[in-house]
Enzyme design. Structure first.
Site, short mmCIF file in Angstrom:
data_model
loop_
_atom_site.label_atom_id
_atom_site.label_comp_id
_atom_site.label_asym_id
_atom_site.label_seq_id
_atom_site.Cartn_x
_atom_site.Cartn_y
_atom_site.Cartn_z
N SER A 11 36.22 50.29 36.07
CA SER A 11 36.17 51.02 37.35
C SER A 11 36.93 50.30 38.45
CB SER A 11 34.72 51.27 37.75
OG SER A 11 34.01 50.05 37.77
N ALA A 14 42.85 51.19 38.27
CA ALA A 14 43.44 51.94 37.16
C ALA A 14 42.50 53.04 36.69
CB ALA A 14 43.77 50.99 36.01
N THR A 44 40.31 44.46 41.34
CA THR A 44 40.82 45.29 42.43
C THR A 44 40.16 44.96 43.76
OG1 THR A 44 41.26 47.09 40.87
CG2 THR A 44 41.07 47.70 43.21
N GLY A 50 48.23 42.95 49.25
CA GLY A 50 48.50 44.37 49.44
C GLY A 50 49.28 44.99 48.30
N GLU A 116 55.69 38.35 50.68
CA GLU A 116 55.11 37.42 49.71
C GLU A 116 56.22 36.82 48.87
OE1 GLU A 116 51.59 38.98 47.68
OE2 GLU A 116 51.31 40.34 49.35
N HIS A 232 48.20 31.50 40.26
CA HIS A 232 48.47 31.66 41.69
C HIS A 232 48.54 30.26 42.30
CE1 HIS A 232 48.31 32.97 45.82
NE2 HIS A 232 48.35 34.24 45.43
N ARG A 279 55.99 33.00 42.45
CA ARG A 279 54.74 32.31 42.17
C ARG A 279 54.83 31.31 41.00
NH1 ARG A 279 50.46 37.00 42.05
NH2 ARG A 279 50.85 36.98 44.28
N HIS A 340 45.44 33.56 37.61
CA HIS A 340 45.34 34.70 38.53
C HIS A 340 45.57 36.04 37.82
CE1 HIS A 340 45.60 36.78 42.36
NE2 HIS A 340 46.82 37.21 42.10
N ARG A 375 55.01 38.36 37.11
CA ARG A 375 54.85 39.52 38.00
C ARG A 375 55.25 39.17 39.43
NH1 ARG A 375 50.52 41.23 41.43
NH2 ARG A 375 49.22 39.52 40.68
N LEU A 381 48.85 46.31 41.82
CA LEU A 381 48.17 47.53 42.29
C LEU A 381 49.14 48.71 42.15
CD1 LEU A 381 46.47 46.05 45.49
CD2 LEU A 381 45.32 46.70 43.38
P1 FAD Z 1 40.10 45.65 37.48
O1 FAD Z 1 40.22 46.02 38.90
O2 FAD Z 1 39.84 44.24 37.17
O3 FAD Z 1 38.94 46.54 36.84
C1 FAD Z 1 38.51 46.28 35.52
C2 FAD Z 1 37.21 47.01 35.32
O4 FAD Z 1 36.85 47.00 33.95
C3 FAD Z 1 36.04 46.40 36.06
O5 FAD Z 1 35.29 47.43 36.63
C4 FAD Z 1 35.25 45.71 34.94
O6 FAD Z 1 33.87 45.56 35.22
C5 FAD Z 1 35.48 46.69 33.81
N1 FAD Z 1 35.30 46.13 32.46
C6 FAD Z 1 35.89 45.04 31.91
N2 FAD Z 1 35.47 44.87 30.65
C7 FAD Z 1 34.59 45.88 30.39
C8 FAD Z 1 33.80 46.25 29.27
N3 FAD Z 1 33.79 45.51 28.13
N4 FAD Z 1 33.02 47.34 29.35
C9 FAD Z 1 32.97 48.07 30.49
N5 FAD Z 1 33.67 47.76 31.59
C10 FAD Z 1 34.48 46.69 31.53
N6 FAD Z 1 47.52 42.64 43.01
C11 FAD Z 1 48.33 43.23 43.91
O7 FAD Z 1 49.15 44.08 43.56
N7 FAD Z 1 48.23 42.90 45.24
C12 FAD Z 1 47.33 41.98 45.69
O8 FAD Z 1 47.26 41.73 46.88
C13 FAD Z 1 46.50 41.34 44.75
N8 FAD Z 1 45.63 40.38 45.15
C14 FAD Z 1 44.75 39.87 44.24
C15 FAD Z 1 43.78 38.96 44.67
C16 FAD Z 1 42.82 38.50 43.78
C17 FAD Z 1 41.79 37.52 44.25
C18 FAD Z 1 42.85 38.93 42.43
C19 FAD Z 1 41.83 38.44 41.46
C20 FAD Z 1 43.84 39.79 41.99
C21 FAD Z 1 44.79 40.27 42.89
N9 FAD Z 1 45.77 41.16 42.48
C22 FAD Z 1 46.60 41.73 43.40
C23 FAD Z 1 45.82 41.66 41.11
C24 FAD Z 1 45.15 43.05 41.07
O9 FAD Z 1 44.06 43.07 41.97
C25 FAD Z 1 44.66 43.40 39.70
O10 FAD Z 1 45.62 43.13 38.73
C26 FAD Z 1 44.31 44.89 39.64
O11 FAD Z 1 43.41 45.20 40.67
C27 FAD Z 1 43.73 45.23 38.29
O12 FAD Z 1 43.19 46.51 38.34
P2 FAD Z 1 42.55 47.12 37.02
O13 FAD Z 1 42.00 48.44 37.40
O14 FAD Z 1 43.51 47.03 35.93
O15 FAD Z 1 41.37 46.10 36.65
C1 SIN Z 2 47.90 37.46 47.11
O1 SIN Z 2 47.45 38.06 48.09
O2 SIN Z 2 48.40 36.34 47.17
C2 SIN Z 2 47.81 38.10 45.77
C3 SIN Z 2 48.90 39.05 45.61
C4 SIN Z 2 49.08 39.44 44.17
O3 SIN Z 2 48.41 38.95 43.28
O4 SIN Z 2 49.94 40.28 43.93
#
Ligand code: FAD
Ligand code: SIN
Length: 507
Positions: A11, A14, A44, A50, A116, A232, A279, A340, A375, A381
């Protein structure tokens, strides 16, 4: 057994954005989201910097964003994919805004664009330093408004159900009742995010254990580029293991300097872009500096920056530093690199399809070809938004042609089994994290990787037997999954010869 048209595992951005669109398009179809923690818990939610999107073509252009992404990916990006993702960014941003997400604007009403590492232009659309929280809040709100979406939190997906290379659904553990539920679905989307907790020192929350990739691997999907682990450069330094607070790269984009303890602004010795090199380069340079000096951390110097403007853009970072006694007007922020992001994952085509029929993957668990060896900041995002839309569009056509569900022939065998102790799991997990940090970190050696592989193979066999003979728990399965992912990282790192982007091997 629960039957659903669309089973979404995860959730974050994606999973939720796909759910909103497909539920809107087919109000008579059932959309089910299973997620292993609270519904909003995800990588997320913690995104800071951003989303990289070309919103102003006077200074910036799609071509510049494409070039920056390709340079950062060090020759290994899929150029077609890069073009698609970059050019579709503005449409996906409009959707987020229409759903209710707010992004910072300048006094003149333009997006307040951050910068960035690796970006040649200011192009990062953000909501202060809490962009992820704003996005997660908005899309979860939308999801809760749809009558045909069911969100099952604290439901842990254990394994996919596949027959004849078709995905029929998944086995899911209800973590509250310990019941294992069979989900039968027309289409299944893996949106399970990253792998951070394999390393212990990570910016990721504890849900990031690589479950979706491990599940897909067990089901024989193709897994690629696992050697490209992004560290990171600037996680807030502390001595504990676990999730580390991020100091956004946008802080360096805002003008902060990296310094050693003695005040040396070392990044200019490594790259003419200084603190705004990509990075991989910044993290590798910090690692070298720390090895040279024996220091525990380097520092981010913000003392020369406009405090009022800093607090406006980075209120959370400012407060967090203050809470640990770091006054950014006079103190430098202690920082270290931390795991990261994973650039590789489950291989998907341009429609987000995996090698298994009816199985899709999106977001950090997928490998689209966008990131190559490293990346570009704030492209994650963006990738998730663009690919969830691709999967949605593909499934609009496919859903209309879809026939009856195939029967599920396999079943989870329920027998009374002993319970493995928490202490055992915690012990192996700590050893695994140490092994990954020491043997598969920023700079790797074949000898270390081969030792890691041996240990990981031994644990993998042990854990396979344990999971077969003991009561299933999410804690046990996460460990099993993390060991599987560790193995993939070690194996694919050994195979890679040439240093590229976030992968660096010295022999
Ligand atoms: P996630 O948002 O991680 O969601 C995964 C989901 O799957 C979660 O709800 C989890 O509980 C669920 N899940 C996992 N395993 C299971 C399972 N076995 N059964 C059921 N549910 C499960 N990217 C950017 O582009 N810009 C940014 O500024 C940025 N800043 C970041 C800052 C931080 C601190 C971090 C950690 C990451 C950052 N990123 C950034 C990277 C980006 O946030 C993530 O790569 C992106 O949000 C991933 O989205 P997702 O939906 O693929 O996974
Ligand atoms: C950050 O805000 O430095 C994270 C950005 C990213 O992971 O893309």
């Amino acid at each position: 057994m629960i039957t659903t048209n669309y089973l979404i595992i995860g959730s974050g951005v994606a999973g939720l954005t796909f759910a909103i669109k497909i539920a809107d398009r087919f109000p008579d179809k059932k959309v089910t989201i299973v997620t292993k923690s609270n519904a909003d818990e995800s990588n997320t939610k913690y995104a800071q910097g951003g989303i990289a999107i070309v919103t102003d073509e006077t200074e910036d252009s799609y071509q510049k964003h494409i070039d920056d992404t390709l340079i950062c990916g060090d020759g290994l990006c899929d150029v077609e994919v890069v073009k698609i993702v970059v050019t579709e960014g503005p449409k996906r941003l409009k959707e987020l805004i229409a759903w209710g997400a707010k992004f910072d604007k300048t006094a003149k009403g333009f997006f307040d664009l951050g910068k960035e590492g690796g970006h040649s232009q200011n192009r990062v659309v953000h909501h202060k330093d809490q962009t992820g929280q704003e996005i997660e809040r908005t899309i979860l709100d939308q999801v809760h408004q749809k009558e045909n979406i069911t969100v099952l939190d604290h439901h842990f997906a254990l394994d996919l159900i596949t027959e004849d290379n078709q995905c029929l659904g998944a086995f899911v553990l209800n973590q509250r009742t310990n019941e294992i539920i069979t989900f039968q679905s027309h289409f299944t989307l893996l949106a399970t995010g990253g792998i951070g907790h394999l390393y212990g020192h990570t910016t990721n929350p504890i849900i990031a254990t690589g479950d979706g990739i491990a599940m897909a691997f067990r089901a024989n999907a193709t897994i690629k580029d696992m050697e490209f682990i992004q560290f990171h450069p600037t996680a807030l330094y502390d001595t504990s293991t676990g999730s580390k607070f991020l100091i956004s790269e946008a802080v360096r984009g805002f003008g902060a300097y990296l310094r050693t303890k003695n005040g040396n602004r070392f990044m200019l010795d490594y790259d003419k872009r200084g603190e705004l090199a990509s990075r991989d380069i910044v993290s590798q340079s910090i690692d070298l500096e720390l090895k040279k000096s024996g220091d525990e951390c380097v520092y981010l110097d913000c003392t020369h920056l406009d405090l009022k403007a800093f607090i406006k853009h980075f209120p959370m970072i400012y407060e967090r530093c203050k809470s640990i006694g770091v006054d950014i007007t006079k103190d430098w922020i202690p920082v270290v690199p931390a795991q990261h992001y994973l650039c590789g994952g489950i291989v998907v085509d341009k429609n987000g399809k995996t090698a298994i029929d009816n199985l899709f993957a999106c977001g950090e668990c997928s490998r689209t070809g966008l990131h190559g060896a490293n990346r570009l900041a704030s492209n994650s995002l963006l990738e998730a938004l663009v690919y969830s839309d691709k999967i949605y569009n593909y499934l609009v056509d496919t859903t209309l042609k879809k026939k009856e569900l195939n029967p599920i022939l396999s079943n989870w065998i329920f027998v009374e089994k002993p319970k493995i102790t928490h202490d055992y799991i915690a012990k192996i997990k700590a050893l695994l994290q140490l092994l990954m940090r020491q043997n598969a970190g920023i700079i790797r050696y074949d000898n270390d990787l081969s030792k890691a592989k041996e240990k990981l193979m031994q644990w993998q066999d042990e854990l396979k037997t344990i999971t077969e003979n003991n009561e299933i728990s999410s804690e046990l399965y996460e460990l099993y999954n993390m060991i599987t992912i560790g193995n993939l990282i070690a194996q694919q790192s050994m195979i890679r010869i040439e240093n590229k982007g976030s992968f660096k091997k010295n022999n």
